[in-house]
Design an enzyme around this catalytic site. Structure first.
Site, PDB file in Angstrom:
ATOM      1  N   GLY A   1       8.178  -5.273   4.308  1.00 54.70           N
ATOM      2  CA  GLY A   1       6.976  -5.413   4.913  1.00 54.70           C
ATOM      3  C   GLY A   1       5.830  -5.989   3.901  1.00 54.70           C
TER       4      GLY A   1
ATOM      5  N   GLY B   1       1.812  -5.573   3.741  1.00 56.54           N
ATOM      6  CA  GLY B   1       0.328  -4.756   4.309  1.00 56.54           C
ATOM      7  C   GLY B   1      -0.865  -5.630   3.696  1.00 56.54           C
TER       8      GLY B   1
ATOM      9  CG  PHE C   1      -3.852  -3.663  -0.634  1.00 58.36           C
ATOM     10  CD1 PHE C   1      -5.003  -4.101  -1.098  1.00 58.36           C
ATOM     11  CD2 PHE C   1      -3.529  -2.435   0.155  1.00 58.36           C
ATOM     12  CE1 PHE C   1      -6.151  -3.007  -0.670  1.00 58.36           C
ATOM     13  CE2 PHE C   1      -4.607  -1.591   0.757  1.00 58.36           C
ATOM     14  CZ  PHE C   1      -6.047  -2.176   0.232  1.00 58.36           C
TER      15      PHE C   1
ATOM     16  CG  ASP D   1      -5.584   3.023   4.471  1.00 55.95           C
ATOM     17  OD1 ASP D   1      -5.845   3.300   5.696  1.00 55.95           O
ATOM     18  OD2 ASP D   1      -5.146   2.161   3.993  1.00 55.95           O
TER      19      ASP D   1
END
Ligand SMILES: Nc1ncnc2c1ncn2[C@@H]1O[C@H](COP(=O)(O)OP(=O)(O)OP(=O)(O)O)[C@@H](O)[C@H]1O
Ligand SMILES: *[C@@H]1O[C@H](CO)[C@@H](O)[C@H](O)[C@H]1NC(C)=O
Ligand SMILES: *[C@@H]1O[C@H](CO)[C@@H](O)[C@H](O)[C@H]1NC(C)=O
Ligand SMILES: *[C@@H]1O[C@H](CO)[C@@H](O)[C@H](O)[C@H]1NC(C)=O
Ligand SMILES: *[C@@H]1O[C@H](CO)[C@@H](O)[C@H](O)[C@H]1NC(C)=O
Ligand SMILES: *[C@@H]1O[C@H](CO)[C@@H](O)[C@H](O)[C@H]1NC(C)=O
Ligand SMILES: *[C@@H]1O[C@H](CO)[C@@H](O)[C@H](O)[C@H]1NC(C)=O
Length: 669
Positions: free
Chosen positions: A349, A351, A353, A467
């Site tokens: 994945g 994200g 960042f 978050d």
């Protein structure tokens, strides 16, 4: 007088008989051959007819004349000779011209030519019957002018270079009678036998490798009465010549006998050939050695380059202060190996960042997830790492365990336990078919609540997640919800350009006071948790694009359902009928409560856990509770301006830089 004459004659005859020439040289250490041209003896007793020079001849003759004929009736005596030779050439398939055993009227054959003339003849006398020369040539070059059969043959020459008989070099094996080729210029020692049978008037020539006894079948056999060719007294010896290829011709041993078998050479006594022909050694020196040098230098250089590259490839930054974090620090090399070189195949994945890779640690075989975060500056790194390490000490069944980190130039790698079932959001939205049933969702919700409660209250220090959202909830092998990415969100900002410093968190999950003050508190986490609850129960994103002009704000929608008196209408239709109405209602109501715009009105995580576990009943929410707080207001004020200025796609899990957010907000007010 007559008597004296007869005595003298008898003496002379007996002397001549006694002097049937018979000699043997097992090497030429102390011999007195007469040398001409460039012929020399080497210090170890080789007769070196030619050295590595061009177009030269070299000759060596037995110094005394040999009586070849019976003076009474003029017939040629039988004779036999044998010698061992070797030809060592600059090139494996090319050499100087060869060697000849020669019977000549003079020692040294003056005026003869090198090269194809083998030092035997010259232009003007070649083929001339007045020459009185018999030779056996070991010819290594095909001279068409003399009708040579090939470049590797043995021939019998009489008065000229056009052989009376010739045959390719080789021998007939005794027994099998098979012909075996030999290469004259192979550098190998070979032995030659030349025999003249006076009675049969036949000359036989035999060739064999040094380790093979004289073959019974000669290579050449020429029937010819030599009496018209040879004089009474002749000289025997060797002649050799070089052409345009540097070649050395050697004779190692020689024996000769008139009227009988030549003595056998003692092979073991023959002098040794130079180990590699001097030419070969110089080839080694001129080509081999530089080649070896160059290749070893190349090898060294590429070795060094490899090590440098490897070092660079696996380079990591470790500073003194990090040493105490040993167990939490990973070697880049291990992570590199674990993720198979950060192959795309291992990518699970990406994200906001960085990318996340799956991997298996080489030694422990532990499955890990490695998140690569680019990090430009060293500023604040120390605190950052300290925080990572302290977070690494957090342990809870509903948190994704942070195992450690690794630092590289401009990059930080975070190592987590691997969560085989990925993030929750994809079960809620992305795959319409794969979803979680209510039981599973409720368990995930309770788990996340418990994890968040642990962060807020159960550990030595308060950790704010910052978050919380469905995409940061990962599912382990048993579909337990685990919060990931906790606490670090804030830290990602270190070293970033202040212009782009983001308010950490994700739009739609950000509490209004958080966007206003930029300050995160446990209650801002509760706000996000509220959004998360609605998300899970409704199967929708907090802000979802409905049409280009209108976005559905999830909280508003749930609120409106509740206001209409049918909060269950908001539930995810994918749940079907398999749900517990009280639990769904509890979750939706708790979601609304947590989304209260006034932080003080939100429950704490401890209370949330208690509500979810049914330990205490959820307080009855009145429209006043929610509207007085201005739930709708909160969202309008907080997000409308964004919604106007940004396409809805930006909302989907994206976050804005604080300066932009701030200016928009201030502009909005
Ligand atoms: N520990 C893990 N085990 C398995 N998969 C993971 C793990 N951590 C992250 N992932 C996968 O990588 C994806 C990206 O994770 P990441 O936390 O970087 O981004 P995000 O949470 O989606 O966004 P943001 O960076 O804005 O928080 C996740 O959606 C998840 O599918
Ligand atoms: C070959 O021998 C000749 C005469 O002995 C000598 O002058 C010459 O230098 C030698 N050449 C080599 C390469 O040894
Ligand atoms: C030479 O020939 C004569 C006559 O044929 C013979 O008697 C004599 O033995 C021969 N000499 C030798 C040395 O063979
Ligand atoms: C010379 O004598 C030898 C024997 O001694 C004999 O074999 C030979 O044939 C004779 N030669 C001639 C030309 O008669
Ligand atoms: C010598 O051998 C090499 C390779 O074996 C070949 O290329 C070359 O043509 C040969 N030269 C001669 C003169 O045969
Ligand atoms: C050719 O060789 C013969 C014999 O060695 C010699 O007598 C003669 O002078 C040579 N001729 C030339 C032109 O060199
Ligand atoms: C021997 O040499 C000849 C020609 O020189 C060639 O035709 C033949 O194939 C060779 N035989 C072997 C066994 O090498």
């Amino acid at each position: 007088m007559c008597f004296r004459f007869t005595v003298l004659l008898a003496l002379l005859i007996s002397f001549a008989a006694a002097c049937d020439v018979d000699f043997i040289y097992n090497g030429f250490r102390s011999s007195k051959l007469s040398l001409d041209g460039i012929a020399k003896f080497t210090s170890n007793g080789l007769l070196k007819l030619t050295n590595e020079t061009w177009r030269q001849k070299g000759q060596a003759f037995y110094p005394n004349p040999v009586n070849f004929k019976n003076s009474t009736n003029g017939s040629v005596f039988s004779f036999a000779t044998t010698f061992v030779f070797a030809i060592i050439s600059e090139y494996p398939n090319l050499s100087g011209h060869g060697i000849a055993f020669v019977i000549a009227p003079t020692r040294g054959l003056p005026g003869t030519l090198p090269s194809q003339f083998l030092g035997l003849f010259n232009d003007s006398n070649n083929g001339n019957a007045a020459n009185h020369v018999v030779a056996v040539e070991l010819d290594t070059i095909q001279s068409n002018e003399f009708a040579d059969i090939n470049e590797n043959h043995v021939g019998i020459d009489i008065n000229g270079l056009k052989s009376d008989k010739s045959f390719p070099a080789g021998y007939y094996e005794d027994g099998t009678r098979q012909f075996r080729n030999l290469t004259l210029i192979s550098g190998q020692r070979m032995q030659v036998w030349v025999e003249y049978h006076g009675l049969e008037k036949r000359m036989d020539v035999t060739l064999a490798p040094i380790n093979v006894p004289k073959p019974k079948t000669p290579l050449l056999s020429l029937s010819r009465d030599l009496s018209s060719i040879l004089n009474n007294e002749m000289y025997v010896g060797f002649s050799s010549s070089t052409g345009s290829v540097l070649t050395s011709h050697y004779v190692l041993g020689w024996s000769f006998k008139i009227n009988g078998q030549a003595q056998e050479l003692t092979l073991s006594q023959l002098p040794k050939l130079p180990r590699l022909g001097r030419k070969k050694r110089s080839r080694f020196l001129t080509i081999g050695l530089p080649l070896i040098l160059v290749s070893s230098v190349l090898a060294a250089v590429s070795g060094v380059a490899y090590f440098i590259r490897r070092k660079r490839k696996f380079a990591e930054v470790v500073e003194d202060w990090e040493l105490e974090y040993g167990p939490h620090r990973f070697k880049y090399k291990d992570l590199y190996v674990a993720t198979k070189g950060f192959k795309d195949k291992e990518l699970v994945g990406a994200g906001g960042f960085g990318r996340v890779y799956r991997g298996v640690l080489p030694t422990s075989k532990l499955e890990i997830a490695v998140k690569r975060v680019s990090h430009e500056s060293r500023q604040g790194m120390k605190e950052f790492v300290a925080e990572i390490v302290s977070i690494g000490r957090l342990r809870h069944r509903n948190l994704v365990q942070l195992l450690g980190y690794c630092r590289r130039k401009g990059e930080l790698l975070l190592v987590y336990d691997y969560m085989p079932n990925g993030s929750l959001d994809k079960y809620l939205y992305d795959q319409p078919n794969v979803t979680l049933n209510w039981r599973q969702r409720f368990r995930v919700i309770k788990g996340v609540a418990s994890g968040l409660f642990y962060l807020h209250e159960e550990w030595d220090q308060v950790v704010i997640h910052r978050d919380v959202k469905a995409s940061n909830v990962l599912l382990d092998g048993e579909l337990n919800g685990r919060l990931g990415d906790f606490g670090l969100a804030r830290l990602y900002d270190h070293g970033k350009d202040p212009q782009t410093t983001r308010i950490v968190g994700t739009l739609g999950y950000l509490a209004p006071e958080h966007t206003r003050t930029g300050k995160a508190t446990p209650l801002t986490d509760v706000f996000a948790f509220g959004a998360f609850l609605l998300e899970v129960a409704c199967g929708r994103r907090p802000i979802q694009a409905q049409s280009p002009t209108e976005d559905v704000i999830l909280i508003d929608w749930v609120y409106s359902c509740w206001y209409k008196g049918d909060i269950l209408e908001a539930k995810d239709p994918k749940l079907g009928t398999d749900y517990v109405a009280e639990e769904v209602e509890l979750v939706l109501k708790l979601g609304l409560l947590c989304s209260h715009s006034e932080p003080e009105a939100r429950p704490t995580m401890r209370q949330c856990v208690q509500f979810l576990e049914g330990d205490i009943p959820l307080p009855e929410i009145s429209s006043l509770t929610l509207s007085s707080g201005g739930l709708a207001f909160a969202h309008r004020e907080g997000f409308d301006d964004f919604a106007m200025s940004y396409t809805s796609s930006i909302y989907k899990g994206f976050s804005q830089s604080s300066s932009v957010a701030e200016s928009l907000l201030s502009g909005g007010r």
